[in-house]
Design an enzyme around this catalytic site. Sequence first.
Site, PDB file in Angstrom:
ATOM      1  N   LYS A   1       0.857  -1.184   0.000  1.00 20.99           N
ATOM      2  CA  LYS A   1       0.000   0.000   0.000  1.00 20.99           C
ATOM      3  C   LYS A   1       0.897   1.240   0.000  1.00 20.99           C
ATOM      4  CE  LYS A   1      -4.283   1.700   1.900  1.00 20.99           C
ATOM      5  NZ  LYS A   1      -5.588   1.286   2.365  1.00 20.99           N
TER       6      LYS A   1
ATOM      7  N   GLU B   1     -20.158  -3.470   9.788  1.00 20.67           N
ATOM      8  CA  GLU B   1     -21.113  -2.582  10.464  1.00 20.67           C
ATOM      9  C   GLU B   1     -22.222  -3.370  11.155  1.00 20.67           C
ATOM     10  OE1 GLU B   1     -19.857  -2.017   7.440  1.00 20.67           O
ATOM     11  OE2 GLU B   1     -18.872  -0.069   7.648  1.00 20.67           O
TER      12      GLU B   1
ATOM     13  N   ARG C   1     -25.738   0.346   6.232  1.00 18.90           N
ATOM     14  CA  ARG C   1     -25.571  -1.096   6.047  1.00 18.90           C
ATOM     15  C   ARG C   1     -26.063  -1.870   7.280  1.00 18.90           C
ATOM     16  NH1 ARG C   1     -20.738  -3.639   2.758  1.00 18.90           N
ATOM     17  NH2 ARG C   1     -21.880  -2.559   1.129  1.00 18.90           N
TER      18      ARG C   1
HETATM   19  C1  TPP Z   1     -19.332  -0.654   4.053  1.00 14.91           C
HETATM   20  C2  TPP Z   1     -18.132   0.244   4.150  1.00 14.91           C
HETATM   21  N1  TPP Z   1     -17.590   0.477   5.364  1.00 14.91           N
HETATM   22  C3  TPP Z   1     -16.498   1.271   5.463  1.00 14.91           C
HETATM   23  C4  TPP Z   1     -15.941   1.843   4.368  1.00 14.91           C
HETATM   24  C5  TPP Z   1     -14.763   2.806   4.501  1.00 14.91           C
HETATM   25  N2  TPP Z   1     -13.590   2.292   3.790  1.00 14.91           N
HETATM   26  C6  TPP Z   1     -13.233   2.718   2.576  1.00 14.91           C
HETATM   27  S1  TPP Z   1     -11.888   1.959   1.981  1.00 14.91           S
HETATM   28  C7  TPP Z   1     -11.710   1.077   3.388  1.00 14.91           C
HETATM   29  C8  TPP Z   1     -10.570   0.127   3.541  1.00 14.91           C
HETATM   30  C9  TPP Z   1     -10.484  -0.820   2.402  1.00 14.91           C
HETATM   31  O1  TPP Z   1      -9.407  -1.665   2.617  1.00 14.91           O
HETATM   32  P1  TPP Z   1      -9.052  -2.781   1.575  1.00 14.91           P
HETATM   33  O2  TPP Z   1     -10.285  -3.443   1.106  1.00 14.91           O
HETATM   34  O3  TPP Z   1      -8.023  -3.663   2.172  1.00 14.91           O
HETATM   35  O4  TPP Z   1      -8.475  -1.969   0.346  1.00 14.91           O
HETATM   36  P2  TPP Z   1      -7.151  -1.070   0.264  1.00 14.91           P
HETATM   37  O5  TPP Z   1      -7.597   0.346   0.429  1.00 14.91           O
HETATM   38  O6  TPP Z   1      -6.217  -1.508   1.334  1.00 14.91           O
HETATM   39  O7  TPP Z   1      -6.634  -1.321  -1.100  1.00 14.91           O
HETATM   40  C10 TPP Z   1     -12.721   1.374   4.295  1.00 14.91           C
HETATM   41  C11 TPP Z   1     -12.867   0.785   5.632  1.00 14.91           C
HETATM   42  C12 TPP Z   1     -16.558   1.585   3.126  1.00 14.91           C
HETATM   43  N3  TPP Z   1     -16.118   2.132   1.991  1.00 14.91           N
HETATM   44  N4  TPP Z   1     -17.635   0.788   3.053  1.00 14.91           N
END
Ligand code: TPP
Length: 609
Positions: free
Chosen positions: A271, A357, A385
């Site tokens: 990342k 959630e 959600r």
């Molecule tokens: C249902 C939901 N909860 C929380 C979020 C906030 N959120 C956006 S990106 C993220 C992390 C995503 O991590 P990952 O899937 O590992 O992808 P990366 O950014 O590390 O590539 C979160 C928690 C969201 N987009 N949707």
Amino acid sequence: MFDLENIKDPSFVKSLNVKELKVLAEEIRAFLIENISKTGGHLSSNLGVVELTIALYYVFDPKEVDVLFDVGHQCYTHKILTGRAKEFKQLRQFGGLSGYINREESEYDIWESGHSSTSISAMSGIMLASKKRCISVIGDSSIMNGVAMEGLTFLGQIKGINPVVILNDNKMGITKSVGALTRALTRLRGSKFHVGLKRVLTKIFPNWLHVACHKIKRSFKALIQKDNVFEDLGFDYYGPYDGNDIVPLIKALKRIKIQKEPILLHVLTKKGKGYAPSEADTTGNFHGVEPFDIKTGKPLVSCDDKISYSKLVANYLVEKRKTKEFKVITPATKAGAKLDEFNDKYPKDFYDVGIAEEHAAVMAAGMAIAKTDVVLLMYSTFAQRAYDEILNDIARQDLKVILGLDRAGIVGEDGITHQGIYDVSMLLSMPNIIVTMPKDAEEAIGLFNYAFTQKHPFAIRYPRCKLQKQELDYNQICDLSWPTLRIGKKGIIISYGPDVERLNHLVEENNFDLTVINARSLKPIDSDALENALATNLPILVFEQNVASGTLYSKILEYKEEHGYTNKIFFHGFKPGIEITFGSLDEVYSHYGWSDSEFINFIKEKLSW
Ligand SMILES: Cc1ncc(C[n+]2csc(CCOP(=O)(O)OP(=O)(O)O)c2C)c(N)n1
């Protein structure tokens, strides 16, 4: 040197040699750092998937295969390769390029989300309905969410289709990934030696030999052990591969391209790759960034004299915990909710449950059943959600969960999927729950303190805007009454949150002869205050940053009808079905009727001034 701004579609990638592919990756990375440093945006997630996205378009033809980017926040290289580099100067700006997948922007944008973990279910639908092959690119944090797990469980037992799930494993969500599945992934990742060896072998041996070895290994393994959660779910597991090394990545993709069963391809990426401050980040600061100085990694606009509502609430919780025992739960938004200090000081009382959630809400309900005070912090948009769990498990059972709803109202650059303009409609229809919104920092603290003293589910909404830093008394408390901020003779304004403060200033500045009422409790309403307002028979103007469906406005109308009043009542908010796009808060405010001048026009028009 590639002319990124003149790319029309991704087909050119297929004609590049390895050296050129690597140059392309480096140039895209430099382009992303340069542009995101000016506009802000999702930096780290995008820097991590540059090679993966290029390799995908090298091996697969997007006319034949649909690529679904989960959440969609990591789609910037996809946007560049599909002809949108020129528009990056306007990334996340009003009228510019969306920071997420957007079907109106391009035929290559297949699946819009913004909320995580939906890509696997979406691809199940697309593949079963169209027979078109789909690839889901999903992060290690998003794949742990219940929706994604439901999708995997479903797809793993479907015969006759060959979906591909690419697990982009960077060991991070916004902050470090959490949960037992992370431990399972750690086992799958193996040692650095293992991944390195795999890289070398991939380069040396032809694909047919790899596929054969893979199948033999799998049959032997199945005889003695089942330690691969994805294989147990019915996926043929390939990996882990170094997702930032383009050659083995292309080979791995070519290998899975010919398979006829559900595939899970596990790739390990870094990342924030290619920019030292984002590579080193573990706190989530570089997940989503404001414009920043590339040399130092520091934001260009320093807000040292300002504090966000998230930080205000986090500071309050740290103070409160000194004298009161309670737990805090957050679903994967520890960084955004500024909960690091609470976590550091009270690790036994803090639970980051990952993107979960629904689980977070039911777990909070469980704590309340066990007579433990609990604060559940979610963004308004993601609380959607957990609608059923907040309704059925918390509200129906009348359990004392204090629900902090961050980013309520318009949110700015994230746009349509992240607007916090539905939770009032959602919550006001639920039994037992008290729903509030403070107008300022003091009232926020007052409402949290009040919430701790009572016995019911209690929601406190707060917006994404910033406040002036100030000395605060963390012991103050306020009740659910509606204070009158000023008295006038020509009409009455009712609103809540920072909007009511703004309206009060505007009324003063413009010498409008109006009463302004702060309806800080949306449920229950202060019936004495409302009765007094209605008894004047003056017109009432209700301002709410929510869609006009089942909100305070409806409650006021109902009350008026039931009690036989005849006041004219006007609503200023958002029509159900409205699509509020992305842009800076100010731009979005002014475009959707939320600027000072729009407020004034509305008041003048409705009062026929
Ligand atoms: C249902 C939901 N909860 C929380 C979020 C906030 N959120 C956006 S990106 C993220 C992390 C995503 O991590 P990952 O899937 O590992 O992808 P990366 O950014 O590390 O590539 C979160 C928690 C969201 N987009 N949707």
